[in-house]
Design an enzyme around this catalytic site. Structure first.
Site, short mmCIF file in Angstrom:
data_model
loop_
_atom_site.label_atom_id
_atom_site.label_comp_id
_atom_site.label_asym_id
_atom_site.label_seq_id
_atom_site.Cartn_x
_atom_site.Cartn_y
_atom_site.Cartn_z
N ASP A 112 -28.43 5.69 -9.91
CA ASP A 112 -27.09 5.27 -10.34
C ASP A 112 -26.64 5.85 -11.68
OD1 ASP A 112 -28.59 3.76 -12.21
OD2 ASP A 112 -28.68 2.08 -10.81
N HIS A 127 -35.88 9.30 -7.22
CA HIS A 127 -35.18 9.25 -5.93
C HIS A 127 -33.88 10.06 -5.96
CE1 HIS A 127 -37.57 5.36 -4.93
NE2 HIS A 127 -38.24 6.44 -4.64
#
Ligand SMILES: [Zn+2]
Length: 258
Positions: A112, A127
């Site tokens: 994010d 990730h």
């Protein structure tokens, strides 16, 4: 804010002492660090995003390849939440500690960009990231922001400006390998640190979940702040079962001001 229990207060003080005497401290963060910023846990069940569709199916590389529109339909509300989210006090405290030389790097399972938004510089994204998109055909890479903005507005899949193929966000989907350089860097940092702080991760996703073990094996200290226990809490020097957005700033404050 409700004052901490005496037990939690003692744990915070001990954690701050470990940071003050550390030569090289590394932080490992997971979804729990971003839930106070309003981002649902990307991989755990029971959240709104997951319950509508079968996540392992939709957020997988094979779905992306065979039915990208299905992936993007699922991804749209998540993308909107992520691009609008702001770092919370835990992200900000970590960035401040890095700036002051108290944290060497942040290894994160999150996609994010909130660590970067908070000001952290040395962030290892296990990730992948929402920051860029890559074309599946010609591998042309673009900055995600203009494309995702349009996509969130009108739902049109992002297309490669060079060849017109659908572009994939550079996040690691189920069935996809971890980025190799990030993984090497994370392992190196885990082995070379003398203190690891795990924050907001339940340590359930391998191989990242094994990093604290690598740090412990080399004699590092371990602090865990997570609202549920992890497999390795028994081996931690300090384990605090509380909200990261309360505890991490309290530790940082103590590191800076005693
Ligand atoms: Zn292309």
């Amino acid at each position: 804010m409700i004052p901490f229990s005496p037990q939690t207060q003692t744990a915070i003080e001990f954690a701050a002492d470990l940071f003050r005497s550390a030569r090289r401290a590394v932080v490992l963060t997971g979804a729990g660090l971003s839930t106070p910023s309003g981002i649902p846990d990307f991989r755990s069940e029971g959240t709104g995003l997951w319950s509508r569709d079968e996540p392992l199916m939709v957020a997988s590389l094979s779905t992306f390849r065979t039915a990208p529109e299905k992936f993007f339909q699922w991804f749209r509300p998540l993308a909107s939440q992520i691009f609008n989210a702001q770092p919370n006090p835990a992200h900000l405290a970590m960035a401040e500690m890095e700036k002051a030389g108290r944290v060497h790097s942040v290894i994160t399972q999150n996609i994010d960009m909130l660590h970067q938004k908070a000001g952290s510089k040395n962030v290892i994204e296990m990730h992948g990231t929402m920051r860029t998109l890559t074309c599946g055909q010609c591998y042309h890479q673009v900055d995600a922001i203009p494309y995702i903005g349009v996509f969130v507005e009108c739902g049109e899949m992002p297309r490669c400006p060079k060849c017109g193929s659908v572009m994939k966000p550079d996040v690691i989907l189920f069935g996809e390998q971890l980025p190799q350089s990030a993984w090497y860097q994370a392992q190196r940092d885990a082995r070379e640190c003398d203190l690891m702080l795990v924050a907001g991760s339940s340590l359930e996703v391998l191989p990242v979940a094994g990093l604290p073990m690598q740090a412990l094996d080399r004699g590092a200290h371990l602090i865990i702040v997570n609202n549920s226990p992890t497999y390795i809490n028994v081996r931690a020097d300090v384990a605090i079962l509380e909200d990261v957005a309360d505890i991490i700033p309290a530790i940082a404050k103590r590191v800076f001001h005693g």
